[in-house]
Write an enzyme that holds these catalytic residues in place. Structure first.
Site, PDB file in Angstrom:
ATOM      1  N   CYS A 167       0.462  23.172  25.745  1.00 15.46           N
ATOM      2  CA  CYS A 167       2.323  23.873  26.335  1.00 15.46           C
ATOM      3  C   CYS A 167       2.370  25.095  25.545  1.00 15.46           C
ATOM      4  O   CYS A 167       1.960  25.361  24.433  1.00 15.46           O
ATOM      5  CB  CYS A 167       3.346  22.315  24.930  1.00 15.46           C
ATOM      6  SG  CYS A 167       4.665  22.456  24.879  1.00 15.46           S
ATOM      7  N   ASP A 203       9.825  29.718  31.464  1.00 13.75           N
ATOM      8  CA  ASP A 203      10.399  28.291  30.538  1.00 13.75           C
ATOM      9  C   ASP A 203      10.994  27.413  30.662  1.00 13.75           C
ATOM     10  O   ASP A 203      12.526  27.819  30.588  1.00 13.75           O
ATOM     11  CB  ASP A 203       9.421  28.958  29.213  1.00 13.75           C
ATOM     12  CG  ASP A 203       8.964  27.230  28.370  1.00 13.75           C
ATOM     13  OD1 ASP A 203       8.728  26.329  28.473  1.00 13.75           O
ATOM     14  OD2 ASP A 203       9.069  28.133  27.598  1.00 13.75           O
ATOM     15  N   SER A 204      11.771  25.893  29.291  1.00 13.31           N
ATOM     16  CA  SER A 204      12.540  25.256  29.259  1.00 13.31           C
ATOM     17  C   SER A 204      12.957  26.455  28.205  1.00 13.31           C
ATOM     18  O   SER A 204      14.031  25.798  27.912  1.00 13.31           O
ATOM     19  CB  SER A 204      11.762  24.169  28.945  1.00 13.31           C
ATOM     20  OG  SER A 204      10.969  23.631  27.719  1.00 13.31           O
ATOM     21  N   GLU A 250       9.653  24.748  17.139  1.00 14.23           N
ATOM     22  CA  GLU A 250      10.999  25.732  17.482  1.00 14.23           C
ATOM     23  C   GLU A 250      11.353  26.373  16.407  1.00 14.23           C
ATOM     24  O   GLU A 250      12.503  26.887  15.969  1.00 14.23           O
ATOM     25  CB  GLU A 250      11.685  24.982  18.163  1.00 14.23           C
ATOM     26  CG  GLU A 250      11.740  24.881  19.609  1.00 14.23           C
ATOM     27  CD  GLU A 250      13.165  25.969  20.940  1.00 14.23           C
ATOM     28  OE1 GLU A 250      13.903  25.902  20.147  1.00 14.23           O
ATOM     29  OE2 GLU A 250      12.175  26.069  21.417  1.00 14.23           O
ATOM     30  N   CYS A 300       5.773  27.742  32.106  1.00 13.13           N
ATOM     31  CA  CYS A 300       5.706  26.082  30.945  1.00 13.13           C
ATOM     32  C   CYS A 300       4.943  24.914  31.562  1.00 13.13           C
ATOM     33  O   CYS A 300       4.770  24.904  33.113  1.00 13.13           O
ATOM     34  CB  CYS A 300       7.269  25.153  31.385  1.00 13.13           C
ATOM     35  SG  CYS A 300       7.660  23.953  30.700  1.00 13.13           S
ATOM     36  N   HIS A 328       4.228  25.546  23.201  1.00 11.49           N
ATOM     37  CA  HIS A 328       5.213  25.993  21.732  1.00 11.49           C
ATOM     38  C   HIS A 328       4.138  26.204  20.771  1.00 11.49           C
ATOM     39  O   HIS A 328       3.697  26.274  20.030  1.00 11.49           O
ATOM     40  CB  HIS A 328       6.137  24.976  21.521  1.00 11.49           C
ATOM     41  CG  HIS A 328       7.514  24.984  22.196  1.00 11.49           C
ATOM     42  ND1 HIS A 328       7.007  25.477  23.258  1.00 11.49           N
ATOM     43  CD2 HIS A 328       8.786  25.337  21.722  1.00 11.49           C
ATOM     44  CE1 HIS A 328       9.352  25.689  24.421  1.00 11.49           C
ATOM     45  NE2 HIS A 328       9.637  25.572  22.498  1.00 11.49           N
TER      46      HIS A 328
HETATM   47  N1  DGL Z   1       7.526  24.499  27.511  1.00  9.84           N
HETATM   48  C1  DGL Z   1       7.403  23.771  27.538  1.00  9.84           C
HETATM   49  C2  DGL Z   1       5.420  22.715  27.999  1.00  9.84           C
HETATM   50  O1  DGL Z   1       5.287  23.875  28.164  1.00  9.84           O
HETATM   51  C3  DGL Z   1       7.465  22.337  26.018  1.00  9.84           C
HETATM   52  C4  DGL Z   1       8.821  21.827  25.921  1.00  9.84           C
HETATM   53  C5  DGL Z   1       9.527  22.044  26.357  1.00  9.84           C
HETATM   54  O2  DGL Z   1       9.090  20.202  26.215  1.00  9.84           O
HETATM   55  O3  DGL Z   1      10.690  21.957  27.113  1.00  9.84           O
HETATM   56  O4  DGL Z   1       5.364  21.979  28.304  1.00  9.84           O
END
Ligand code: DGL
Length: 275
Positions: free
Chosen positions: A189, A12-13, A155, A75, A191
């Site tokens: 998303c 993931d990011s 976060e 992600c 998050h």
């Molecule tokens: N992991 C990203 C997503 O699911 C969210 C966080 C980001 O913008 O990197 O889209």
């Protein structure tokens, strides 16, 4: 029979993908996992598709050095723009994203054929959820809203602070106004599941909340079984973590998403830029 004991690679990011890892570990307790959070370059959601694709390719190269047997793109933004490129680059290694499973779960949940999708700017702009839902049922009305501020709130671990509630109201009220509002909301998303309480407070109890973690885990289980890659001997709780920025912060904030403490000694700092 131990089966195929190579690990499953998840990336993931940042830390949000740990919500997907949590569902994977619950579903597949005898698999081993390695998880990479590209925390130095978070967020992906505001970056161009080309940049996210390049980052995602570097992330998978790191996972390949760990001899993974399958890659999960945990992600939404990276799944939306890079699934095809990664599938081609890694073939024959199976690559599974979170968009299709989330779309399938939302189509199964809606009763009035109206679905709302909230995600990052990049995911909404690319239209991947709208395409995936329309491919399953062309009669469904889809409304979408980018909610980038949610990423920062998650976060911070601000699940139910007044600021989170205010942001949820700002983003969600317009989506559910009107005579026949959607009965299903996709948390598009990684998050957003940690903000479910504030989101629920705005949309009420009658709207189905869909997050793709469970359905993605089910798809991974199916792929492992179908390809003879399943393991009976691993331990999902002994995950190794990689982060591209502060392991300390990864362990601290990641615990919110994973739902259990992360020992900082299990988090290794890596640099993806040369890969
Ligand atoms: N992991 C990203 C997503 O699911 C969210 C966080 C980001 O913008 O990197 O889209």
């Amino acid at each position: 029979m131990q089966g195929d004991t190579r690990p499953i690679g998840v990336f993931d990011s940042g830390m949000g993908g740990l919500t997907v890892l949590r569902a994977l570990a619950a579903r597949l307790p005898h698999e081993r996992f390695v998880y990479l959070g590209d925390t130095a370059r978070l967020p992906y959601g505001t970056k161009s598709a080309d940049t996210v694709k390049a980052y995602a390719l570097q992330a998978t190269r790191l996972l390949l050095t760990e001899n993974v047997k399958l890659v999960v793109i945990a992600c939404n933004t990276a799944s939306a723009v890079a699934l095809k490129a990664l599938t081609e680059a890694l073939a024959p290694l199976p690559v599974i994203g979170v968009i299709e499973p989330g779309a399938r779960a939302s189509v199964a949940a809606t009763r009035n054929n109206a679905i709302a999708v909230i995600a990052t700017e990049g995911t909404v702009k690319g239209g991947a959820y709208a395409r995936a839902i329309a491919a399953l049922n062309g009669d469904i009305r889809i409304v979408q809203q980018p909610c980038q501020v949610f990423v920062a709130l998650a976060e911070e671990g601000w699940a139910d602070q007044p600021a989170t509630f205010a942001a949820a109201k700002h983003y969600l009220d317009p989506l559910f106004a009107g005579p026949s509002p959607p009965d299903t909301l996709v948390l598009g998303c990684t998050h957003f599941p940690v903000l479910a309480q504030s989101i629920r407070a705005i949309i009420g109890s009658g709207v189905a909340l869909v997050d793709s973690a469970e359905t993605t885990a089910a798809e991974v289980a199916e792929a492992l079984a179908g390809k003879g890659l399943a393991s009976n001997a691993g331990d999902a709780s002994s995950t190794r973590f990689f982060a591209t920025d502060s392991p300390e912060r990864f362990a601290r904030v990641g615990a919110i998403f994973l739902g259990r403490p992360i020992d900082v000694a299990t988090v290794e700092l890596v640099d993806l830029r040369a890969l």
